[in-house]
Design a protein around this motif. Structure first.
Motif, PDB file in Angstrom:
ATOM      1  N   ASP A 134       0.774  -1.096   0.071  1.00  0.00           N
ATOM      2  CA  ASP A 134       0.047   0.017   0.032  1.00  0.00           C
ATOM      3  C   ASP A 134       0.984   1.261   0.062  1.00  0.00           C
ATOM      4  O   ASP A 134       1.775   1.383   0.923  1.00  0.00           O
ATOM      5  CB  ASP A 134      -1.081  -0.144   1.363  1.00  0.00           C
ATOM      6  CG  ASP A 134      -1.871  -1.168   1.126  1.00  0.00           C
ATOM      7  OD1 ASP A 134      -2.258  -1.376   0.063  1.00  0.00           O
ATOM      8  OD2 ASP A 134      -2.402  -1.454   2.338  1.00  0.00           O
ATOM      9  N   GLU A 136       1.336   5.146   0.720  1.00  0.00           N
ATOM     10  CA  GLU A 136       0.672   6.286   1.353  1.00  0.00           C
ATOM     11  C   GLU A 136       0.452   7.438   0.342  1.00  0.00           C
ATOM     12  O   GLU A 136       1.441   7.875  -0.061  1.00  0.00           O
ATOM     13  CB  GLU A 136       1.170   6.378   2.731  1.00  0.00           C
ATOM     14  CG  GLU A 136       0.792   7.586   3.511  1.00  0.00           C
ATOM     15  CD  GLU A 136       1.643   7.828   4.817  1.00  0.00           C
ATOM     16  OE1 GLU A 136       1.783   8.822   5.324  1.00  0.00           O
ATOM     17  OE2 GLU A 136       2.221   6.613   5.384  1.00  0.00           O
ATOM     18  N   ASP A 137      -0.520   8.102   0.446  1.00  0.00           N
ATOM     19  CA  ASP A 137      -0.864   9.483  -0.082  1.00  0.00           C
ATOM     20  C   ASP A 137      -0.160  10.603   0.586  1.00  0.00           C
ATOM     21  O   ASP A 137      -0.862  10.946   1.714  1.00  0.00           O
ATOM     22  CB  ASP A 137      -2.254   9.749  -0.522  1.00  0.00           C
ATOM     23  CG  ASP A 137      -2.322  10.959  -1.473  1.00  0.00           C
ATOM     24  OD1 ASP A 137      -1.565  11.327  -1.783  1.00  0.00           O
ATOM     25  OD2 ASP A 137      -3.676  11.247  -1.399  1.00  0.00           O
ATOM     26  N   THR A 138       0.919  10.890   0.578  1.00  0.00           N
ATOM     27  CA  THR A 138       1.417  12.000   1.309  1.00  0.00           C
ATOM     28  C   THR A 138       1.006  13.709   0.665  1.00  0.00           C
ATOM     29  O   THR A 138       1.305  14.561   1.329  1.00  0.00           O
ATOM     30  CB  THR A 138       2.926  12.174   1.066  1.00  0.00           C
ATOM     31  OG1 THR A 138       3.522  12.474  -0.219  1.00  0.00           O
ATOM     32  CG2 THR A 138       3.551  10.881   1.642  1.00  0.00           C
ATOM     33  N   ALA A 143      -0.801  15.362   5.905  1.00  0.00           N
ATOM     34  CA  ALA A 143       0.358  14.660   5.769  1.00  0.00           C
ATOM     35  C   ALA A 143       1.850  15.186   6.505  1.00  0.00           C
ATOM     36  O   ALA A 143       1.752  16.571   6.547  1.00  0.00           O
ATOM     37  CB  ALA A 143       0.625  14.233   4.321  1.00  0.00           C
ATOM     38  N   ARG A 199       9.506  10.250   5.818  1.00  0.00           N
ATOM     39  CA  ARG A 199       8.242  10.270   5.554  1.00  0.00           C
ATOM     40  C   ARG A 199       7.769  11.872   5.068  1.00  0.00           C
ATOM     41  O   ARG A 199       7.064  12.248   4.394  1.00  0.00           O
ATOM     42  CB  ARG A 199       7.274  10.073   6.750  1.00  0.00           C
ATOM     43  CG  ARG A 199       5.961  10.014   6.578  1.00  0.00           C
ATOM     44  CD  ARG A 199       5.161   9.712   7.889  1.00  0.00           C
ATOM     45  NE  ARG A 199       5.494   8.101   7.982  1.00  0.00           N
ATOM     46  CZ  ARG A 199       4.942   7.016   7.658  1.00  0.00           C
ATOM     47  NH1 ARG A 199       4.179   6.881   6.845  1.00  0.00           N
ATOM     48  NH2 ARG A 199       5.387   5.986   8.184  1.00  0.00           N
ATOM     49  N   GLY A 208       4.252   9.399  -3.149  1.00  0.00           N
ATOM     50  CA  GLY A 208       3.487   8.506  -2.303  1.00  0.00           C
ATOM     51  C   GLY A 208       4.763   8.099  -1.724  1.00  0.00           C
ATOM     52  O   GLY A 208       5.885   8.220  -1.780  1.00  0.00           O
ATOM     53  N   LEU A 210       6.175   4.733   0.094  1.00  0.00           N
ATOM     54  CA  LEU A 210       6.155   3.058   0.275  1.00  0.00           C
ATOM     55  C   LEU A 210       7.312   2.730   1.376  1.00  0.00           C
ATOM     56  O   LEU A 210       8.439   2.670   0.882  1.00  0.00           O
ATOM     57  CB  LEU A 210       6.382   2.464  -0.878  1.00  0.00           C
ATOM     58  CG  LEU A 210       6.035   1.067  -1.063  1.00  0.00           C
ATOM     59  CD1 LEU A 210       5.107   0.475  -0.244  1.00  0.00           C
ATOM     60  CD2 LEU A 210       6.360   0.359  -2.662  1.00  0.00           C
ATOM     61  N   SER A 211       6.752   2.178   2.558  1.00  0.00           N
ATOM     62  CA  SER A 211       7.673   1.838   3.482  1.00  0.00           C
ATOM     63  C   SER A 211       7.800   0.456   3.424  1.00  0.00           C
ATOM     64  O   SER A 211       6.978  -0.575   3.382  1.00  0.00           O
ATOM     65  CB  SER A 211       7.256   2.474   5.120  1.00  0.00           C
ATOM     66  OG  SER A 211       8.135   1.975   5.833  1.00  0.00           O
ATOM     67  N   CYS A 242       7.136   8.445  -6.308  1.00  0.00           N
ATOM     68  CA  CYS A 242       6.835   7.578  -4.964  1.00  0.00           C
ATOM     69  C   CYS A 242       8.165   7.709  -4.468  1.00  0.00           C
ATOM     70  O   CYS A 242       9.166   7.569  -5.195  1.00  0.00           O
ATOM     71  CB  CYS A 242       6.472   6.132  -5.243  1.00  0.00           C
ATOM     72  SG  CYS A 242       6.145   5.075  -4.092  1.00  0.00           S
TER      73      CYS A 242
END
Length: 428
Positions: A134, A136-138, A143, A199, A208, A210-211, A242
């Motif tokens: 998934d 994440e939308d920063t 955010a 982040r 985006g 992605l961790s 991303c």
């Protein structure tokens, strides 16, 4: 006959005690149907059909309950029949009976027999695989941005110069031929906010996030770890721009010369391949950040130009950052007369995780005191300063190890920032 009749009540009790007994359940369904309780009868027959899908009596009862005429009598010596094709009329079922409609009607009363597909022998096919990566939308409200990082101005300036400024100026980047490909390695003692900073960088870029951790990638089955690594980067490429954040890079990309497992070596090889991309433009818009406490354990191939060629030392928070962290962890606790400036000075050398622990210990002290006296009291400076005295800086062991690296393994000036800091703190 009423649904509360002694016979029906007794049969319900018996069915509850022996739920696998199909004849007993069908007898109960027969009585319910004769008494006019159609819905209850349908539910009982449906459960019986789960246990015995081919039971002729159950099918006949279901047909009656659904208002269909009884099935014709079978001949005395039936001829062998081929198995029914999926979706065809079941043997003994009423002509024209819609089993799909019956299934929908009792769906709320009867739970599904299977809730998830079985896994393949190699562990693939997990329903969660599709949502494993998934992003994440920063760009969403709330955010994290660099402005949310308290203090640490030196780190922000270095991020701006080494990473953010070229990305914020596409025309200058095009003029100077600067690619959007980039890798930045954050290193330093544990608990100092490397993940939070990564982040925040994603938030600054509007990309985006992605961790990825070692648990997300490594797999017991041969080849799956490499596949997982590839899927991480493929997801990032599809959703570019991303930021891919690789946490604990020393675990994912440790020195292959020290690795006995061929699987781990293959995983590092796959990571190198993904960082290079299939061609020059494959990773355009994919920004790779990584964090580690022990950069000297990272494979040297990952540190060459074009991969993680830029490093940034993230040290324990400075005074403004400590004040911001303390304010954050105390914001929802009952406090009074707290001097954050004095507290920030008293906590020099503590990491962000240490500061969170100080607030926890202070709150625990006030809570226990309130429980003993029966009177609720606020958290005060005495609680916090007492907690500071009990807290040993968790970064000290890290600096003890880093000192040897700074003194004897600083080839090429890789750890010049660390040397400067240790000299400033008179630890070198």
């Amino acid at each position: 006959m009423s649904a509360d009749s002694p016979l029906i009540v007794s049969l319900r009790t018996a069915v509850s005690a022996a739920p696998q007994d199909v004849p007993l359940r069908l007898h109960l369904a027969q009585l319910l149907l004769d008494a006019g309780h159609v819905d209850a009868a349908v539910a009982e027959v449906a459960i019986a059909l789960q246990h015995a899908p081919g039971d002729a009596q159950a099918r006949e009862l279901m047909g009656r309950a659904m208002g269909m005429p009884p099935a014709p009598q079978a001949p005395a010596e039936p001829k062998p029949q081929a198995p029914a094709a999926p979706g065809s009329q079941a043997p003994g079922a009423p002509q024209g009976f819609d089993w799909h409609a019956a299934e929908d009607q009792v769906g709320d009363a009867v739970p599904p027999r299977f809730v998830e597909a079985p896994l393949a022998e190699d562990g693939s096919g997990d329903p969660g695989d599709a949502e494993a990566w998934d992003v994440e939308d920063t760009a969403a409200p709330g955010a994290v941005r660099l402005a949310d990082v308290g203090g640490m101005q030196d780190v922000k300036d270095r991020l701006e110069a080494a990473f953010l400024a070229p990305l914020r100026n596409p025309e200058l980047r095009k003029l100077y031929g600067k690619s959007l490909r980039g890798g930045l390695l954050l290193y330093g003692p544990p608990g100092c906010g490397k993940t939070f900073i990564a982040r925040a960088v994603a938030g600054e870029l509007g990309a985006g996030f992605l961790s990825v951790s070692v648990n997300d990638v490594l797999d017991m089955w041969i080849g799956n770890s490499e596949r997982n690594m590839h899927e991480v980067f493929e997801t990032a490429r599809r959703q570019a721009p991303c930021v891919v954040f690789l946490d604990e890079l020393d675990a994912l990309g440790g020195k292959r010369s020290r690795t006995q497992s061929s699987g781990m070596r293959n995983t590092v090889n796959q990571l190198l391949t993904e960082l290079d991309g299939v061609d020059a433009a494959a990773n355009e818009g994919v920004f790779v950040l990584a964090a580690t406490n022990v950069p000297w354990d990272v494979d040297l191939a990952l540190r060459r130009p074009g991969r993680f060629d830029r490093t940034l030392l993230v040290l324990p928070p400075d005074a403004p950052a400590r004040e911001a962290i303390l304010r954050y962890h105390l914001r929802e606790r009952p406090i009074e007369n707290i001097d954050l400036g004095k507290l920030a000075k008293a906590t020099e050398g503590l990491s962000g995780a240490d500061l969170a622990h100080v607030c926890e210990v202070a709150a625990e002290s006030a809570l226990l005191d309130s429980a003993r006296t029966g009177t609720v009291r606020m958290i005060g400076m005495k609680d916090l300063l007492g907690a500071v005295k009990q807290t040993v800086p968790s970064a000290d062991p890290w600096f003890a190890s880093a000192r040897n690296v700074a003194m004897y393994a600083n080839e090429g000036g890789t750890y010049d920032d660390l040397v400067t800091y240790l000299k400033k703190k008179r630890k070198l």
